[in-house]
Design a protein around this motif. Structure first.
Motif, PDB file in Angstrom:
ATOM      1  N   SER A   7       0.826  -1.215   0.000  1.00 25.81           N
ATOM      2  CA  SER A   7       0.000   0.000   0.000  1.00 25.81           C
ATOM      3  C   SER A   7       0.859   1.263   0.000  1.00 25.81           C
ATOM      4  CB  SER A   7      -0.917   0.025   1.221  1.00 25.81           C
ATOM      5  OG  SER A   7      -1.786  -1.077   1.188  1.00 25.81           O
ATOM      6  N   THR A   8       1.941   1.248   0.757  1.00 25.91           N
ATOM      7  CA  THR A   8       2.837   2.406   0.807  1.00 25.91           C
ATOM      8  C   THR A   8       3.512   2.613  -0.547  1.00 25.91           C
ATOM      9  OG1 THR A   8       3.222   2.041   3.159  1.00 25.91           O
ATOM     10  CG2 THR A   8       4.814   3.421   2.003  1.00 25.91           C
ATOM     11  N   ILE A   9       3.951   1.538  -1.172  1.00 27.19           N
ATOM     12  CA  ILE A   9       4.556   1.637  -2.509  1.00 27.19           C
ATOM     13  C   ILE A   9       3.546   2.200  -3.493  1.00 27.19           C
ATOM     14  CG2 ILE A   9       5.258   0.219  -4.488  1.00 27.19           C
ATOM     15  CD1 ILE A   9       7.575   0.662  -2.734  1.00 27.19           C
ATOM     16  N   ARG A  10       2.351   1.665  -3.476  1.00 22.39           N
ATOM     17  CA  ARG A  10       1.309   2.096  -4.418  1.00 22.39           C
ATOM     18  C   ARG A  10       1.049   3.597  -4.294  1.00 22.39           C
ATOM     19  NH1 ARG A  10      -3.051  -0.972  -2.882  1.00 22.39           N
ATOM     20  NH2 ARG A  10      -3.710   0.733  -1.550  1.00 22.39           N
ATOM     21  N   ASN A  11       1.044   4.096  -3.075  1.00 19.84           N
ATOM     22  CA  ASN A  11       0.762   5.518  -2.849  1.00 19.84           C
ATOM     23  C   ASN A  11       1.964   6.418  -3.090  1.00 19.84           C
ATOM     24  OD1 ASN A  11      -1.897   4.946  -2.129  1.00 19.84           O
ATOM     25  ND2 ASN A  11      -1.347   4.648   0.023  1.00 19.84           N
ATOM     26  N   ASN A  15       8.409   8.110  -5.634  1.00 17.99           N
ATOM     27  CA  ASN A  15       9.459   8.337  -4.630  1.00 17.99           C
ATOM     28  C   ASN A  15      10.337   7.098  -4.458  1.00 17.99           C
ATOM     29  OD1 ASN A  15       8.519  10.935  -4.146  1.00 17.99           O
ATOM     30  ND2 ASN A  15       7.209  10.291  -2.452  1.00 17.99           N
ATOM     31  N   TYR A  16       9.714   5.913  -4.382  1.00 13.30           N
ATOM     32  CA  TYR A  16      10.500   4.701  -4.189  1.00 13.30           C
ATOM     33  C   TYR A  16      11.267   4.312  -5.450  1.00 13.30           C
ATOM     34  CZ  TYR A  16       8.735   4.179   0.483  1.00 13.30           C
ATOM     35  OH  TYR A  16       8.465   4.389   1.808  1.00 13.30           O
ATOM     36  N   CYS A  17      10.713   4.621  -6.616  1.00 13.68           N
ATOM     37  CA  CYS A  17      11.466   4.403  -7.856  1.00 13.68           C
ATOM     38  C   CYS A  17      12.706   5.290  -7.878  1.00 13.68           C
ATOM     39  CB  CYS A  17      10.591   4.697  -9.072  1.00 13.68           C
ATOM     40  SG  CYS A  17       9.352   3.432  -9.398  1.00 13.68           S
ATOM     41  N   ASP A  18      12.555   6.539  -7.430  1.00 14.60           N
ATOM     42  CA  ASP A  18      13.703   7.451  -7.361  1.00 14.60           C
ATOM     43  C   ASP A  18      14.743   6.945  -6.367  1.00 14.60           C
ATOM     44  OD1 ASP A  18      12.549   9.113  -9.243  1.00 14.60           O
ATOM     45  OD2 ASP A  18      11.766  10.537  -7.767  1.00 14.60           O
ATOM     46  N   VAL A  27      14.635  -2.005  -2.627  1.00 15.22           N
ATOM     47  CA  VAL A  27      13.363  -1.842  -1.916  1.00 15.22           C
ATOM     48  C   VAL A  27      12.611  -3.168  -1.995  1.00 15.22           C
ATOM     49  CG1 VAL A  27      11.200  -0.550  -1.773  1.00 15.22           C
ATOM     50  CG2 VAL A  27      13.276   0.608  -2.577  1.00 15.22           C
ATOM     51  N   ILE A  28      12.373  -3.757  -0.841  1.00 12.00           N
ATOM     52  CA  ILE A  28      11.600  -4.990  -0.766  1.00 12.00           C
ATOM     53  C   ILE A  28      10.146  -4.602  -0.560  1.00 12.00           C
ATOM     54  CG2 ILE A  28      11.192  -7.134   0.507  1.00 12.00           C
ATOM     55  CD1 ILE A  28      14.159  -6.979   1.355  1.00 12.00           C
ATOM     56  N   ILE A  29       9.284  -5.083  -1.442  1.00 12.02           N
ATOM     57  CA  ILE A  29       7.864  -4.772  -1.346  1.00 12.02           C
ATOM     58  C   ILE A  29       7.177  -5.977  -0.713  1.00 12.02           C
ATOM     59  CG2 ILE A  29       5.783  -4.152  -2.623  1.00 12.02           C
ATOM     60  CD1 ILE A  29       7.767  -3.124  -4.844  1.00 12.02           C
ATOM     61  N   THR A  30       6.682  -5.780   0.493  1.00 14.92           N
ATOM     62  CA  THR A  30       6.031  -6.863   1.220  1.00 14.92           C
ATOM     63  C   THR A  30       4.540  -6.868   0.886  1.00 14.92           C
ATOM     64  OG1 THR A  30       5.667  -5.473   3.169  1.00 14.92           O
ATOM     65  CG2 THR A  30       7.698  -6.746   3.109  1.00 14.92           C
ATOM     66  N   ARG A  31       4.013  -8.086   0.707  1.00 19.07           N
ATOM     67  CA  ARG A  31       2.601  -8.230   0.362  1.00 19.07           C
ATOM     68  C   ARG A  31       1.972  -9.251   1.293  1.00 19.07           C
ATOM     69  NH1 ARG A  31       2.094  -9.406  -5.763  1.00 19.07           N
ATOM     70  NH2 ARG A  31       3.278 -11.233  -5.172  1.00 19.07           N
TER      71      ARG A  31
END
Length: 84
Positions: A7-11, A15-18, A27-31
């Protein structure tokens, strides 16, 4: 290395791509109840791919050396190319 939920990545995707591209941060995206994924820069991805290809190539050379040492090699005459 950062761990961030989906959810944080989606929003905050830009910023996280940068962060991944500019700071070379992983960046580990936890689901929840799903397999996690990793966001890395293209440069880092290319380095990982190159390292994997190099490891495969070196393993192939090692297998060839082992075959030669086990007597499984073949000897061939060289073909001479005439110079014009």
């Amino acid at each position: 290395m950062l761990a961030v939920n989906y959810s944080t990545i989606r929003n905050n995707l830009k910023n996280y791509c940068d962060i991944a591209a500019d700071a070379h941060e992983t960046v580990i995206i936890t689901r929840k109840d799903e397999k996690n994924v990793v966001l890395i820069s293209l440069e880092k991805y290319n380095q990982l791919e190159k390292a994997a290809r190099n490891a495969e190539y070196l393993a192939m050379i090692d297998r060839g050396i082992a075959q030669l040492e086990a007597g499984k090699g073949q000897q061939h005459e060289l073909i001479e190319v005439e110079k014009e």
